[in-house]
Design a protein around this motif. Structure first.
Motif, short mmCIF file in Angstrom:
data_model
loop_
_atom_site.label_atom_id
_atom_site.label_comp_id
_atom_site.label_asym_id
_atom_site.label_seq_id
_atom_site.Cartn_x
_atom_site.Cartn_y
_atom_site.Cartn_z
N UNK A 15 0.74 -1.08 -0.13
CA UNK A 15 0.00 0.04 -0.08
C UNK A 15 0.84 1.21 -0.11
N UNK A 16 0.80 2.04 -0.90
CA UNK A 16 1.63 3.28 -1.18
C UNK A 16 1.00 4.38 -1.40
N UNK A 17 1.53 5.51 -0.98
CA UNK A 17 0.99 6.87 -0.85
C UNK A 17 2.11 7.75 -1.70
N UNK A 18 1.57 8.38 -2.67
CA UNK A 18 2.37 9.16 -3.69
C UNK A 18 1.96 10.65 -3.12
N UNK A 19 3.01 11.43 -2.37
CA UNK A 19 2.78 12.66 -1.87
C UNK A 19 3.12 13.82 -2.90
N UNK A 59 7.51 7.28 -11.50
CA UNK A 59 6.35 8.14 -11.43
C UNK A 59 6.34 9.39 -12.08
N UNK A 60 7.47 10.14 -11.80
CA UNK A 60 7.76 11.46 -12.45
C UNK A 60 7.64 11.57 -13.87
N UNK A 61 7.77 10.35 -14.63
CA UNK A 61 7.52 10.43 -16.11
C UNK A 61 6.21 10.55 -16.25
N UNK A 62 5.30 10.07 -15.35
CA UNK A 62 3.75 10.25 -15.50
C UNK A 62 3.21 11.62 -15.01
N UNK A 63 3.72 12.38 -14.07
CA UNK A 63 3.40 13.34 -13.58
C UNK A 63 3.83 14.60 -14.09
N UNK A 64 5.31 14.43 -14.61
CA UNK A 64 6.17 15.46 -14.82
C UNK A 64 7.09 15.95 -13.93
N UNK A 65 8.01 16.50 -14.13
CA UNK A 65 9.25 16.64 -13.17
C UNK A 65 8.35 18.05 -12.12
N UNK A 66 8.92 17.81 -10.78
CA UNK A 66 8.75 18.49 -9.64
C UNK A 66 7.32 18.35 -9.12
N UNK A 67 6.59 17.34 -9.58
CA UNK A 67 5.23 17.01 -8.95
C UNK A 67 5.14 16.07 -7.70
N UNK A 68 6.11 15.25 -7.48
CA UNK A 68 6.01 14.19 -6.44
C UNK A 68 6.95 14.81 -5.39
N UNK A 69 6.67 14.97 -4.14
CA UNK A 69 7.23 15.43 -2.87
C UNK A 69 8.08 14.30 -2.45
N UNK A 88 11.89 3.64 -3.36
CA UNK A 88 11.50 4.99 -3.43
C UNK A 88 12.18 5.66 -4.52
N UNK A 89 13.73 5.31 -4.72
CA UNK A 89 14.45 5.94 -5.64
C UNK A 89 14.03 5.58 -7.05
N UNK A 90 13.83 4.31 -7.36
CA UNK A 90 13.45 3.96 -8.71
C UNK A 90 12.12 4.42 -9.02
N UNK A 91 11.03 4.34 -8.13
CA UNK A 91 9.69 4.62 -8.34
C UNK A 91 9.50 5.97 -8.62
N UNK A 92 10.13 6.93 -7.76
CA UNK A 92 10.17 8.50 -8.00
C UNK A 92 10.55 8.64 -9.21
N UNK A 127 7.46 9.71 -1.37
CA UNK A 127 6.65 8.41 -1.46
C UNK A 127 6.77 7.84 -0.24
N UNK A 128 5.66 7.41 0.29
CA UNK A 128 5.36 6.66 1.60
C UNK A 128 4.94 5.06 1.41
N UNK A 129 5.44 4.20 1.82
CA UNK A 129 5.09 2.91 2.09
C UNK A 129 4.29 2.62 3.20
#
Length: 145
Positions: free
Chosen positions: A65-69, A121-131, A114-118, A133-135
């Motif tokens: 269960x993951x939260x993308x902040x 997922x930044x490819x989906x959101x665009x740069x600078x949108x993800x603060x 977190x490093x790999x998924x950041x 990741x919480x597992x």
């Protein structure tokens, strides 16, 4: 049939009380919604099974269960609609990279995850949108003996 003033007053009081009781849960849920909206923007992914491999062989699954902040400038509503894309990227990447800790196929290597998924997922959101990741939870299919 006429109703006496005392009976009317009692009836109006009873109806007003019933209306207040019916409105209380609605007002309470609105309060929760406001509190949630005041919190940090995020996209939550729940119950995703990822494979864990050792030496190229499947050894376990971990249910995450993951939260993308998200940052303040991110459009939370738009990114929540992309939740299936985040899930897909996670499943695809976990098929290429094992996120298990070396020698402990029942534990997630959170820093690497977190490093790999950041980056993914930044490819989906665009740069600078993800603060961050919480597992929120990690549950292996097979626990150590």
């Amino acid at each position: 049939m006429t109703t006496s003033p005392d009976r009317r007053h009692l009836l109006v009081s009873a109806l007003a009380g019933a209306a207040a009781l019916c409105a209380a849960p609605v007002m309470a849920s609105e309060g929760k919604k406001d509190a949630k909206e005041a919190g940090a923007a995020s996209v939550q992914l729940g119950a995703i099974a990822i494979p864990i491999t050792e030496n190229g062989k499947l050894s376990n699954y971990i249910f995450l269960n993951v939260r993308i902040n998200l940052t303040i400038k991110a459009d939370e509503a738009k990114l929540r609609e992309k939740e299936p894309y985040f899930r897909d990227a996670l499943v695809r990447m976990s098929s290429k990279v094992s996120f298990g800790q070396p020698g402990k196929d029942y534990l997630l290597d959170e820093p690497r995850f977190k490093q790999v998924m950041m980056a993914e997922w930044s490819k989906i959101t665009g740069p600078g949108m993800i603060k961050s990741i919480d597992v929120l939870a990690q549950n292996p299919k097979r626990h150590p003996l």
